[in-house]
Design a protein around this motif. Sequence first.
Motif, PDB file in Angstrom:
ATOM      1  N   MET A 106      34.746  34.687  37.630  1.00  0.00           N
ATOM      2  CA  MET A 106      36.052  35.353  37.626  1.00  0.00           C
ATOM      3  C   MET A 106      36.099  36.391  38.733  1.00  0.00           C
ATOM      4  O   MET A 106      35.071  36.996  39.073  1.00  0.00           O
ATOM      5  CB  MET A 106      36.335  36.021  36.285  1.00  0.00           C
ATOM      6  N   ALA A 107      37.275  36.587  39.266  1.00  0.00           N
ATOM      7  CA  ALA A 107      37.455  37.522  40.366  1.00  0.00           C
ATOM      8  C   ALA A 107      37.789  38.910  39.829  1.00  0.00           C
ATOM      9  O   ALA A 107      38.817  39.098  39.176  1.00  0.00           O
ATOM     10  CB  ALA A 107      38.558  37.042  41.301  1.00  0.00           C
ATOM     11  N   GLY A 111      40.351  40.906  42.294  1.00  0.00           N
ATOM     12  CA  GLY A 111      40.683  40.007  43.389  1.00  0.00           C
ATOM     13  C   GLY A 111      39.817  40.183  44.610  1.00  0.00           C
ATOM     14  O   GLY A 111      40.219  39.801  45.716  1.00  0.00           O
ATOM     15  N   THR A 160      41.184  32.969  30.841  1.00  0.00           N
ATOM     16  CA  THR A 160      41.235  32.819  32.285  1.00  0.00           C
ATOM     17  C   THR A 160      42.524  32.150  32.720  1.00  0.00           C
ATOM     18  O   THR A 160      43.227  31.514  31.926  1.00  0.00           O
ATOM     19  CB  THR A 160      40.041  32.008  32.807  1.00  0.00           C
ATOM     20  N   LEU A 186      43.385  31.665  39.987  1.00  0.00           N
ATOM     21  CA  LEU A 186      43.272  32.868  40.817  1.00  0.00           C
ATOM     22  C   LEU A 186      44.597  33.190  41.491  1.00  0.00           C
ATOM     23  O   LEU A 186      45.018  34.346  41.531  1.00  0.00           O
ATOM     24  CB  LEU A 186      42.177  32.671  41.876  1.00  0.00           C
ATOM     25  N   ARG A 229      38.222  31.947  39.014  1.00  0.00           N
ATOM     26  CA  ARG A 229      39.345  32.134  38.108  1.00  0.00           C
ATOM     27  C   ARG A 229      39.760  33.600  38.075  1.00  0.00           C
ATOM     28  O   ARG A 229      38.987  34.485  38.455  1.00  0.00           O
ATOM     29  CB  ARG A 229      38.958  31.685  36.701  1.00  0.00           C
ATOM     30  N   ALA A 230      40.964  33.832  37.627  1.00  0.00           N
ATOM     31  CA  ALA A 230      41.422  35.184  37.326  1.00  0.00           C
ATOM     32  C   ALA A 230      41.397  35.366  35.819  1.00  0.00           C
ATOM     33  O   ALA A 230      41.236  34.395  35.068  1.00  0.00           O
ATOM     34  CB  ALA A 230      42.827  35.411  37.863  1.00  0.00           C
ATOM     35  N   TRP A 237      40.547  41.911  35.862  1.00  0.00           N
ATOM     36  CA  TRP A 237      40.284  40.529  36.265  1.00  0.00           C
ATOM     37  C   TRP A 237      41.546  39.796  36.716  1.00  0.00           C
ATOM     38  O   TRP A 237      41.455  38.692  37.238  1.00  0.00           O
ATOM     39  CB  TRP A 237      39.640  39.766  35.099  1.00  0.00           C
ATOM     40  N   LEU A 270      44.497  39.128  39.225  1.00  0.00           N
ATOM     41  CA  LEU A 270      44.755  39.369  40.642  1.00  0.00           C
ATOM     42  C   LEU A 270      46.118  40.025  40.797  1.00  0.00           C
ATOM     43  O   LEU A 270      47.152  39.407  40.540  1.00  0.00           O
ATOM     44  CB  LEU A 270      44.710  38.053  41.424  1.00  0.00           C
TER      45      LEU A 270
END
Length: 507
Positions: free
Chosen positions: A379-380, A383, A439, A442, A459-460, A466, A468
């Motif tokens: 996970m980002a 971002g 999730t 992204l 994924r975001a 988490w 974006l």
Amino acid sequence: MRNSMRGPGPAAGRPEHFDVLIVGAGLSGIGAAHHLQTAFPGRSYAILEARTTIGGTWDLFRYPGVRSDSDMHTLGYRFRPWTQAAAIADGQSILDYIRDTAADAGIDRRIRFGHKVIGASWSTAEARWTLTVECDGTTSTLTCGFLYACSGYYRYDQGYTPDFPGIDDFRGQLVHPQQWPTDLDYEGKRVVVIGSGATAVTLVPAMAEKAAQVTMLQRSPSYIMSIPTEDAVAIRLRERLGPRRAYTITRWKNVLISTLIYQLSQRRPRMIRNLIRKQNAAQLPTDYEVDVHFKPTYNPWDQRLCLVPDGNLFGAIRAGRAAVVTDRIDRFTAEGLRLSSGADLPADIVVTATGLQLLAFGGIEFTVDGRTIALPETMAYKGMMLSGVPNFAFTIGYTNASWTLKADLVGEFVCRLLRHMDANGYDQCVPWPDPDIETAPLLDFQSGYVQRSIDRFPRAGSRRPWRLGMNYAHDVLALRHGRIEDGTIRFANRTALGEPVPVRVRS
């Protein structure tokens, strides 16, 4: 972190070591280097660039009329005012701006051209990355304490062209904007540009200046707005306040205007749709079928809104040098294209402005302590970092605003993060995911180039940090002024993390 990351140079049999390695010498990479060396003049770093020149996107694309699709007061760096009159700038001017930034700061001397990073392996025991790099047909390794990917999110070696039926039957010339031939002669030729995005609406009026006729063939319309090439407010402010103060004010003015348009598009889409249609109709011939060719089926900003400087696309249509056809391709023929409606569209040249192929982090294969990292299982964080991947940051810009607005904020945050690690004696940092978080993709964007490949990206998450963000003002507070130790990033020395770094998240 300062001591653990700093090395005396390559010892016998050991790879050359840097405090930070930046991947990519485009708009983002040069900006990242500027932030880094300004904050830490003594820190060792290098930029690894797979191509042979500075500029990234702005050196790669050479098609007629190539220009920014954002104003340069927000696409320019926060630390270097854009002072030219044109706010919507041509590609060469943007490339010069990037190269001048690199040369003035001595960043160009830190770039290693022809160095393609193909693998990056993290060792918790050593608190460093080992990079596998290809150069001139040979493979070598470099190490660093922090890895910073500024390689964008699309493939540089080829764009996307659908598998059109009969494409081999076409006797004319087929061109993709990403591989534009330097010797392409389109003067007096019949040109068909397939597409309706930013590249297509740039190409059509530019090619119409020489071609006999240019037709934009679109499967479905996009939202297109006309804006002035020059920002009159910016010019007046420069005259009265000087370049730096004028730039700051203009930058925020444009941020606020674009944010307002985006928010209204989300909350009152019918109003924005009607405003765009009214503007389009005013610039087209009286009897023009506006609702056929300029009325998308989706809401504004579900896909990126296209900008045309001084309405040049509409001007080319009014002058009869350009046309728009909304139809589907049945097949290519020897002489051009046959459409689903049964009509034939003759062409000497067909330009497939059909989009990009996405590629995360330039295709680098990541491993952490011997474990291969599957990007869709990460996970980002904000971002710009990945769950379970230590000492790593990346730049992906906004989809609803200028790329550099986010790139600058990421550069500032990375510097804040490194400074915090120095001050507390940390040599490792890693975002630690919540196992119960839901999730999402992204990039929450409906454009075809995103939908084709987004499942291969990180994924975001369903909530901050988490998710974006696409709001610059919020990100200024979160990334420039927010807490570094927010309970999500874990810091440690060497193996003091105490447990394996988690990677997999719930889909």
